[in-house]
Design a protein around this motif. Structure first.
Motif, PDB file in Angstrom:
ATOM      1  N   PRO A  23     -66.559 -38.167  33.350  1.00 19.71           N
ATOM      2  CA  PRO A  23     -66.543 -36.950  34.182  1.00 19.71           C
ATOM      3  C   PRO A  23     -65.638 -35.847  33.656  1.00 19.71           C
ATOM      4  O   PRO A  23     -65.882 -34.671  33.942  1.00 19.71           O
ATOM      5  N   ALA A  24     -64.601 -36.193  32.896  1.00 23.31           N
ATOM      6  CA  ALA A  24     -63.681 -35.165  32.409  1.00 23.31           C
ATOM      7  C   ALA A  24     -64.006 -34.695  30.998  1.00 23.31           C
ATOM      8  O   ALA A  24     -63.275 -33.890  30.432  1.00 23.31           O
ATOM      9  N   SER A  25     -65.097 -35.194  30.431  1.00 19.94           N
ATOM     10  CA  SER A  25     -65.472 -34.850  29.053  1.00 19.94           C
ATOM     11  C   SER A  25     -66.823 -34.142  29.056  1.00 19.94           C
ATOM     12  O   SER A  25     -67.660 -34.369  29.930  1.00 19.94           O
ATOM     13  N   GLU A  26     -67.038 -33.333  28.008  1.00 19.04           N
ATOM     14  CA  GLU A  26     -68.265 -32.533  27.990  1.00 19.04           C
ATOM     15  C   GLU A  26     -68.657 -32.172  26.565  1.00 19.04           C
ATOM     16  O   GLU A  26     -67.810 -31.784  25.752  1.00 19.04           O
ATOM     17  N   ALA A  27     -69.924 -32.297  26.260  1.00 23.45           N
ATOM     18  CA  ALA A  27     -70.472 -31.784  25.005  1.00 23.45           C
ATOM     19  C   ALA A  27     -70.951 -30.358  25.246  1.00 23.45           C
ATOM     20  O   ALA A  27     -71.731 -30.108  26.175  1.00 23.45           O
ATOM     21  N   VAL A  28     -70.483 -29.421  24.431  1.00 25.57           N
ATOM     22  CA  VAL A  28     -70.896 -28.024  24.615  1.00 25.57           C
ATOM     23  C   VAL A  28     -72.011 -27.635  23.662  1.00 25.57           C
ATOM     24  O   VAL A  28     -72.657 -26.599  23.843  1.00 25.57           O
ATOM     25  N   GLY A  29     -72.270 -28.449  22.622  1.00 25.92           N
ATOM     26  CA  GLY A  29     -73.344 -28.139  21.704  1.00 25.92           C
ATOM     27  C   GLY A  29     -73.240 -28.938  20.429  1.00 25.92           C
ATOM     28  O   GLY A  29     -72.394 -29.826  20.298  1.00 25.92           O
ATOM     29  N   PHE A  30     -74.094 -28.595  19.471  1.00 20.76           N
ATOM     30  CA  PHE A  30     -74.231 -29.347  18.231  1.00 20.76           C
ATOM     31  C   PHE A  30     -74.138 -28.422  17.019  1.00 20.76           C
ATOM     32  O   PHE A  30     -74.445 -27.230  17.107  1.00 20.76           O
ATOM     33  N   ILE A  31     -73.760 -29.009  15.900  1.00 25.13           N
ATOM     34  CA  ILE A  31     -73.882 -28.341  14.613  1.00 25.13           C
ATOM     35  C   ILE A  31     -75.071 -28.955  13.897  1.00 25.13           C
ATOM     36  O   ILE A  31     -75.143 -30.168  13.720  1.00 25.13           O
ATOM     37  N   SER A  32     -76.010 -28.113  13.503  1.00 24.39           N
ATOM     38  CA  SER A  32     -77.195 -28.598  12.803  1.00 24.39           C
ATOM     39  C   SER A  32     -77.771 -27.481  11.958  1.00 24.39           C
ATOM     40  O   SER A  32     -77.873 -26.339  12.412  1.00 24.39           O
ATOM     41  N   ARG A  33     -78.155 -27.837  10.758  1.00 28.53           N
ATOM     42  CA  ARG A  33     -78.811 -26.849   9.891  1.00 28.53           C
ATOM     43  C   ARG A  33     -80.331 -26.954   9.962  1.00 28.53           C
ATOM     44  O   ARG A  33     -81.032 -26.141   9.378  1.00 28.53           O
ATOM     45  N   SER A  34     -80.832 -27.950  10.707  1.00 27.28           N
ATOM     46  CA  SER A  34     -82.276 -28.176  10.684  1.00 27.28           C
ATOM     47  C   SER A  34     -82.927 -28.195  12.053  1.00 27.28           C
ATOM     48  O   SER A  34     -84.139 -27.993  12.166  1.00 27.28           O
ATOM     49  N   LYS A  35     -82.159 -28.420  13.112  1.00 27.37           N
ATOM     50  CA  LYS A  35     -82.759 -28.583  14.430  1.00 27.37           C
ATOM     51  C   LYS A  35     -83.017 -27.247  15.105  1.00 27.37           C
ATOM     52  O   LYS A  35     -82.331 -26.256  14.891  1.00 27.37           O
ATOM     53  N   THR A  36     -84.029 -27.242  15.975  1.00 23.85           N
ATOM     54  CA  THR A  36     -84.239 -26.135  16.887  1.00 23.85           C
ATOM     55  C   THR A  36     -83.620 -26.509  18.215  1.00 23.85           C
ATOM     56  O   THR A  36     -83.275 -27.655  18.464  1.00 23.85           O
ATOM     57  N   THR A  37     -83.474 -25.529  19.109  1.00 25.61           N
ATOM     58  CA  THR A  37     -82.865 -25.810  20.406  1.00 25.61           C
ATOM     59  C   THR A  37     -83.641 -26.893  21.134  1.00 25.61           C
ATOM     60  O   THR A  37     -83.068 -27.786  21.751  1.00 25.61           O
ATOM     61  N   GLU A  38     -84.965 -26.855  21.059  1.00 27.18           N
ATOM     62  CA  GLU A  38     -85.787 -27.832  21.764  1.00 27.18           C
ATOM     63  C   GLU A  38     -85.587 -29.244  21.232  1.00 27.18           C
ATOM     64  O   GLU A  38     -85.704 -30.210  21.968  1.00 27.18           O
ATOM     65  N   ALA A  39     -85.284 -29.362  19.948  1.00 29.29           N
ATOM     66  CA  ALA A  39     -85.149 -30.684  19.343  1.00 29.29           C
ATOM     67  C   ALA A  39     -83.722 -31.222  19.416  1.00 29.29           C
ATOM     68  O   ALA A  39     -83.474 -32.359  19.065  1.00 29.29           O
ATOM     69  N   THR A  40     -82.782 -30.395  19.873  1.00 24.61           N
ATOM     70  CA  THR A  40     -81.402 -30.833  19.951  1.00 24.61           C
ATOM     71  C   THR A  40     -81.221 -31.782  21.123  1.00 24.61           C
ATOM     72  O   THR A  40     -81.707 -31.511  22.220  1.00 24.61           O
TER      73      THR A  40
END
Length: 328
Positions: A23-40
């Motif tokens: 509950p106190a942790s959160e992923a804000v996003g990813f680093i990727s050179r190949s993915k699209t937003t839909e595939a993340t």
């Protein structure tokens, strides 16, 4: 804490699942050179580099292939971000040195997801060893008889090679177990072994056996394989002055130690534990390693598997690769 996950491969899903359970942790996003937003994973935003991230975060989780870990870790350290790296730390002494130096220079925490250390039975054995409760240890025999099919190695060009994966079964599939072995018993004084490639079209080994000799006289053995269809839980058998015990998939399955009650927890062994598939469906041990990582940062202490300690698993594996059948 808020995290950016570097990489969007299979293991990144496990980390996302673990963060969502805390509950106190959160992923804000990813680093990727190949993915699209839909595939993340999780449909979270992505950026091509850490420098491009446009929202606040505290730490990175590095899930790129083994030999690329140092790139993201060093970049994160320069940005003042804490670093949790998927195993192993990296695949060369030089890369690991650079990662540890960057973290120290920029005053950030560097840790590795060697989450088998969080298992209660492994921790109980570690505590007893530190108390010399078993007396002299005669032998410690680790068997990692796993299975991977050809499709697994064909799923990416780097799999089973030295340049990116860093090697075969010892560096990749058995790395967690080897780390746990070194965490318990330390590094050997000498070793000799045999490695070969039998069942797969890969550059590195898919099977090997190593004999370890320790300064205190203990003789250890390591067997690692991705040829053992259908795949078996890792097994560690220890013989000592006070008796013997066995860990099956990190849980005590046999206990014949004089004068010491069996410290086994009530947690049963996981049904697979990576023996036959790279997929990780249970994120509980990743949750434990993330919790430990955050506590270390908040309290200014050392995480369970900090970079300097976790590097020893790679050091041993590199020695195995250089020994083959001669003593080193």
């Amino acid at each position: 804490m808020k995290y950016v996950i570097v990489g969007t491969g299979n293991i990144s899903h496990t980390y996302l699942q673990a963060l969502q359970a805390l509950p106190a942790s959160e992923a804000v996003g990813f680093i990727s050179r190949s993915k699209t937003t839909e595939a993340t994973p999780g449909a979270l935003p992505y950026w091509p580099t850490l420098a491009a991230v446009d929202r606040p975060y505290d730490a990175v989780i590095v899930t790129t292939p083994n030999g690329l870990h140092h790139h993201s870790a060093i970049e994160a350290a320069r940005l003042g971000k804490h670093i949790l790296v998927e195993k192993p730390l990296d695949i060369s002494q030089a890369a690991m040195d650079a990662m540890i130096s960057a973290a120290q220079q920029h005053h950030v925490t560097l840790a590795v997801s060697y989450q088998r250390r969080t298992n209660p039975d492994n921790q109980a054995i570690k505590a007893l060893l530190e108390q010399n409760a078993f007396g002299r240890i005669y032998a410690a025999d680790l068997s990692c008889r796993f299975w991977r099919d050809e499709a697994y190695y064909a799923s990416a060009d780097y799999r089973g090679g030295y340049a990116i994966d860093g090697g075969g079964v010892f560096m990749q599939q058995a790395s967690h177990n080897i780390d746990n072995y070194v965490w318990l018993f330390g590094l050997p004084e000498s070793l000799q072994g045999e490695l070969d490639t039998f069942a797969h079209q890969i550059e590195a080994e898919d099977h090997g056996a190593v004999v370890l000799r320790y300064a205190n006289g203990m003789i250890g053995t390591l067997v690692a394989s991705t040829c053992a269809r259908p795949g078996y839980p890792p097994r560690l058998e220890v013989s000592s002055e006070k008796g013997t015990f066995t860990l099956l998939n990190d849980c005590i399955s046999e206990w014949y130690i004089d004068g010491i009650d069996n410290p086994a927890s009530s947690v049963p062994p996981a049904p697979d534990g990576g023996a036959s598939t790279p997929n990780v469906s249970d994120s509980s041990r990743h949750e434990a390693i993330i919790t430990d990582f955050e506590q270390a940062i908040n309290q200014g202490t050392t995480p369970l598997a900090d970079g300097s300690d976790a590097r020893r698993a790679t050091e041993l594996i590199l020695r195995i690769y250089h020994c083959r059948a001669r003593e080193v």
